[in-house]
Scaffold this active site. Sequence first.
Site, PDB file in Angstrom:
ATOM      1  NE  ARG A  33      17.418   2.819 135.975  1.00 56.09           N
ATOM      2  CZ  ARG A  33      17.496   3.642 134.948  1.00 56.09           C
ATOM      3  NH1 ARG A  33      16.608   4.597 134.803  1.00 56.09           N
ATOM      4  NH2 ARG A  33      18.438   3.499 134.048  1.00 56.09           N
ATOM      5  N   PRO A  55      20.996  -2.089 126.746  1.00 51.66           N
ATOM      6  CG  PRO A  55      20.916  -4.270 127.548  1.00 51.66           C
ATOM      7  CD  PRO A  55      20.354  -2.905 127.762  1.00 51.66           C
ATOM      8  CD  GLU A  56      22.279  -0.045 120.519  1.00 51.39           C
ATOM      9  OE1 GLU A  56      22.438  -0.496 119.372  1.00 51.39           O
ATOM     10  OE2 GLU A  56      22.162   1.161 120.762  1.00 51.39           O
ATOM     11  CG  HIS A  95      20.392  -2.552 143.531  1.00 51.20           C
ATOM     12  ND1 HIS A  95      19.380  -1.946 144.239  1.00 51.20           N
ATOM     13  CD2 HIS A  95      21.411  -1.657 143.474  1.00 51.20           C
ATOM     14  CE1 HIS A  95      19.767  -0.723 144.578  1.00 51.20           C
ATOM     15  NE2 HIS A  95      20.998  -0.523 144.136  1.00 51.20           N
TER      16      HIS A  95
END
Length: 286
Positions: A117, A2-3, A96
Amino acid sequence: MPELPEVEVVRRGLQSWVSGRTIADVQVLHPRAIRRHLPGAQDFAARLTGRTVGDACRRGKYLWLPLADTDTSILGHLGMSGQLLVQPQDADDEKHLRIRIRFADPLGTELRFVDQRTFGGLSLHENAPDGLPDVLSHIARDPLDPLFDDATFHTALRARRTTVKRALLDQSLISGVGNIYADEALWRARLHYERPTTTLTRPRSVELLRHVREVMTAALAVGGTTFDSLYVNVNGESGYFDRSLDAYGREDEPCRRCGTAMRRRPWMNRSSYFCPRCQRAPRPVA
Ligand SMILES: [Zn+2]
């Protein structure tokens, strides 16, 4: 990754839905999500329980929640796939789900850290005297920060003796600019990514900063319109802004300014997208 605009959207969500609430309990469902908090999950949970969350803060791509009446903050690391979700307590757990934070109020929602992840996570840090978590002391202000100083940036840029895209991604010089928005800003500024920073005049670097800010502000405006719900979400590179990109991801498509086919070049394990006509490569140094 993400930015800044994506992270700012998350920050606004946390400010709306989490700030001011008191933590009732914390469940760490995967130790990896808490690995940056060295004393471990039990310590993390104990130090959060009973504390009230302060105003959600951001510098560059870093996001944190100060705990009121302490000198500590919860730092959120979104990594590649991390999400902070505010969900109804009775909503099914995400596959998750890594960390759950419940609150001591009747609002009926909880904060969830979900990460497929598990490159991201949460950690607790001492604050430096300026209120910043101590681990962020080397992170420069971002270009949307009112205290970002353009003149200082220009001087540092020239002194760094690097190339312009490397400089834009250097978090100790300017924070929050990632690969996508660097390519977008360079396209708008008609600068090749390998342009040496020593060749940038002050008006050119000021112009570049203006384009960085415009790209980020436009992205925020788009993200802000989709963000009017309980669902606080950030999901890597794809998402809100794809359709409005002028450079990134547009290999072989016509430049929106001159029609020349856009090019992609490998760059530091990533890619740089540029128009070979609008953004001329710098002359090799003899
Ligand atoms: Zn062009």
